[in-house]
Structures are given as structure tokens and as C-alpha cells.
Design a protein around this motif. Sequence first.
Motif, PDB file in Angstrom:
ATOM      1  N   THR A  26       0.957  -1.294  -0.074  1.00  0.00           N
ATOM      2  CA  THR A  26       0.062  -0.115   0.023  1.00  0.00           C
ATOM      3  C   THR A  26       0.747   1.315   0.078  1.00  0.00           C
ATOM      4  OG1 THR A  26      -1.909  -1.134   1.066  1.00  0.00           O
ATOM      5  CG2 THR A  26      -1.862   1.287   1.287  1.00  0.00           C
ATOM      6  N   ALA A  27       2.093   1.245   0.590  1.00  0.00           N
ATOM      7  CA  ALA A  27       2.797   2.332   1.052  1.00  0.00           C
ATOM      8  C   ALA A  27       3.626   2.636  -0.500  1.00  0.00           C
ATOM      9  CB  ALA A  27       3.880   2.137   1.922  1.00  0.00           C
ATOM     10  N   VAL A  28       3.964   1.486  -1.143  1.00  0.00           N
ATOM     11  CA  VAL A  28       4.829   1.647  -2.470  1.00  0.00           C
ATOM     12  C   VAL A  28       3.861   2.154  -3.628  1.00  0.00           C
ATOM     13  CG1 VAL A  28       5.380   0.039  -4.575  1.00  0.00           C
ATOM     14  CG2 VAL A  28       6.184  -0.310  -2.189  1.00  0.00           C
ATOM     15  N   ARG A  29       2.414   1.840  -3.508  1.00  0.00           N
ATOM     16  CA  ARG A  29       1.524   2.233  -4.362  1.00  0.00           C
ATOM     17  C   ARG A  29       1.305   3.838  -3.950  1.00  0.00           C
ATOM     18  NH1 ARG A  29      -4.740   0.153  -5.624  1.00  0.00           N
ATOM     19  NH2 ARG A  29      -5.318   1.503  -7.062  1.00  0.00           N
ATOM     20  N   GLY A  30       0.993   4.025  -2.831  1.00  0.00           N
ATOM     21  CA  GLY A  30       0.932   5.621  -2.241  1.00  0.00           C
ATOM     22  C   GLY A  30       2.002   6.339  -2.676  1.00  0.00           C
ATOM     23  N   HIS A  31       3.291   6.176  -3.040  1.00  0.00           N
ATOM     24  CA  HIS A  31       4.461   6.763  -3.416  1.00  0.00           C
ATOM     25  C   HIS A  31       4.357   6.835  -4.975  1.00  0.00           C
ATOM     26  CE1 HIS A  31       5.355   6.509   0.999  1.00  0.00           C
ATOM     27  NE2 HIS A  31       6.160   7.476   0.556  1.00  0.00           N
ATOM     28  N   GLY A  32       3.424   6.503  -5.415  1.00  0.00           N
ATOM     29  CA  GLY A  32       3.434   6.812  -7.022  1.00  0.00           C
ATOM     30  C   GLY A  32       3.949   5.677  -7.833  1.00  0.00           C
ATOM     31  N   PHE A  33       4.418   4.560  -7.222  1.00  0.00           N
ATOM     32  CA  PHE A  33       4.615   3.136  -8.222  1.00  0.00           C
ATOM     33  C   PHE A  33       3.558   2.716  -8.509  1.00  0.00           C
ATOM     34  CE2 PHE A  33       8.369   4.254  -5.105  1.00  0.00           C
ATOM     35  CZ  PHE A  33       9.445   4.390  -5.927  1.00  0.00           C
ATOM     36  N   ALA A  34       3.726   2.213 -10.041  1.00  0.00           N
ATOM     37  CA  ALA A  34       2.288   1.475 -10.360  1.00  0.00           C
ATOM     38  C   ALA A  34       2.462   0.119 -10.640  1.00  0.00           C
ATOM     39  CB  ALA A  34       2.267   2.217 -11.893  1.00  0.00           C
TER      40      ALA A  34
END
Length: 261
Positions: free
Chosen positions: A184-192
Amino acid sequence: MTGARVPILMYHAVAADPSPATRALSVTPEAFAEQMAVLADRGRTPLTTAGLAARWRSGRPLPARPVLITFDDGYRGVHRHALPVLAGHGFPATLFVTTGWLRGGYDTGGAPDAMLDWPQVRELADNGVEIGGHSHTHPQLDQLDDARLCAELTGCRDIVAGELGAPPVSFAYPYGYSTRRVRTAVRGHGFAQALAVGNALAHRAQGPYALRRVTVRRGTDAEEFERLVDGRAVGRTFARDRALTQGYALVRRARRLRRAV
């Protein structure tokens, strides 16, 4: 081919004389060249990580016999040895950089072998290599609290964006470890999209933040490499690795629970 299973090859160092810390997960320059020739001879079509995920996300068909070539960490041999071979075949690839290990103004120390500098990373990017994120200092992300996790992701993303002019859209978890919170954090930092390890072929149902890869290492001979690319006997090849990973997962979960008390 949206339901296809795709081999995502995970490389680390490409070096004739790697450090002891990276030796097991390194390949020689000669072996790498032979492996890329195998892909070419078998009519494989390499994609970047972003390219594969975009096709699966949109439902567009994959090219014939797709494969991904990925490198973790950012070792110097990716530029010196791998890039000329990739360029000779016209193969794209993805490099996931640990920004605190690369040579330059952000170096935090602790790199296990000779690393790329930023001019070399830019040259890779200019020659068809997608540059993705791999954290800033290469920790086990699932063991970090929220603040440190955010710092690792933010630092990596912002440094790559500052050096290359655009933020990275693909990520690879250090050591392959992730949890729902980390994803979830990876997604929230803009990684698709993000890659794990898993030592299995990737397919769309895994979801864009848990795509699996197969490890190529120094002991991977020509016959085993062909089996990995074809998806034959992958389970048997990595059975011991999976057992160790499952056992260590229990240990790490216990550590997280103790810290939470």
C-alpha cells in the motif's frame, strides 16, 4: 495473451570477479552474453516492467514469447558488461536502483560491491533500460515502522526523479519481502507496479504489486537457464529456496509482533 505466464529474470551483479557478498547472485559476463543469445535464438521478446504491467492493466495483448530482464541494486557491471550485450540485441531491460548505494552525492555507504554512478545510470536510461526504485538503503521494508518506510520510498523516488527528470514508476522489494502495508505504501508513493521474488513465473492474477521473478545466479548453467525461461521445473529448481523463505517469514513475523508489544 493476458493470461500468459511470463518469465521475469532477476539478475544482480554481472562481474568476472565479484565481491564475496555478491558472488552467489552474480553471473559472469560470458554467461550473461550466452543467456541473452538464448533469448534471441528462442524468439523471446523482452519488455520493461512498466511495459508488461501497462499491457496487463489495459488488456492489450502481449508480444510473442515475452520475457523481462531485470537487475537489482545497481552494480557497475550492468553498465560495463550487460549494456553492450543488451544493446547488441536491441533488448530493453529494467534496473532497480538502491539510491543510497550508488556513487554520488547520496551515498550512505554499505554497498556490497562496486556500484554505478549517476552518469552511468543516465546512459542506461538513454539506451532502453527502465530505471525503477529499490529503496534508499536496502532494508527489509516489512520490518520498518511507517515513518522509516515512508523515508525509504520517498528518498528513492525523489532522488531518481531529480537525476533522471521523471519519477520511477516500477519498484522491486529489497530481498523480495513485502506485506499488504508495504505494498500500500509503495502504491501511495506513485509506483504503478512492483516486483517480488517468489521464484515462479509472473501472471496477471498476481496483481501489479506482487509480480514474481525467477533468480538467475552464478550456479545457473545453460540447461537450467533454458528451463527457467520456458517455465519447466521451476518449482523443483527452487524448492529449497521456497522452504527457507517460508521458514524465515515466520521468524520475521515473530520479530514484528514482538516490536508491536
